[in-house]
Design a protein around this motif. Sequence first.
Motif, PDB file in Angstrom:
ATOM      1  N   PHE A 117       0.858  -1.182   0.000  1.00  0.00           N
ATOM      2  CA  PHE A 117       0.000   0.000   0.000  1.00  0.00           C
ATOM      3  C   PHE A 117       0.891   1.228   0.000  1.00  0.00           C
ATOM      4  O   PHE A 117       2.106   1.141   0.148  1.00  0.00           O
ATOM      5  N   TYR A 129      -2.487   5.619   5.476  1.00  0.00           N
ATOM      6  CA  TYR A 129      -2.602   4.600   4.428  1.00  0.00           C
ATOM      7  C   TYR A 129      -3.264   5.215   3.206  1.00  0.00           C
ATOM      8  O   TYR A 129      -4.181   6.010   3.327  1.00  0.00           O
ATOM      9  N   PRO A 131      -4.341   3.607  -0.948  1.00  0.00           N
ATOM     10  CA  PRO A 131      -4.231   2.446  -1.844  1.00  0.00           C
ATOM     11  C   PRO A 131      -3.313   2.745  -3.018  1.00  0.00           C
ATOM     12  O   PRO A 131      -3.241   3.872  -3.503  1.00  0.00           O
TER      13      PRO A 131
END
Length: 134
Positions: A117, A129, A131
């Motif tokens: 990620f 985080y 994607p």
Amino acid sequence: MKKKIIILLPIIFIGVSAILINQTRSTRNDYRENLETSTSVELSAFEQLQKATNKELIDLGEALISFVHFDDVNAATVTTETKDITFPLTVTDPELNNFSIETLIASPESFIIGDTFGLATDQSGEFYYYPLIN
């Protein structure tokens, strides 16, 4: 009669030419405007995260969950190009070795070893985080 035709033909020709030139110009301008609006740049996943958090984030790039220690410590090691970062984890499914990293902001509910990620950080040291889009 011949004199009228000789005078009318050039006038008609010039009038039709002017109309066609005007339509061609307006069609080109419409095409340019549509092209400019349709080619607007889409934001990357990192830029979307930065906009959503309204913070100045530092992109650490691609991260890989390279090591997980389930006994006693319950920690996951995430590797980036430049460093290894250890996060505390919570086991969500012991049989499938699924876990969550609650200190990783905007992360999904479940990870497994080997997940990749995007990782970002802010000035206060919190990690985010995002994607990776392939």
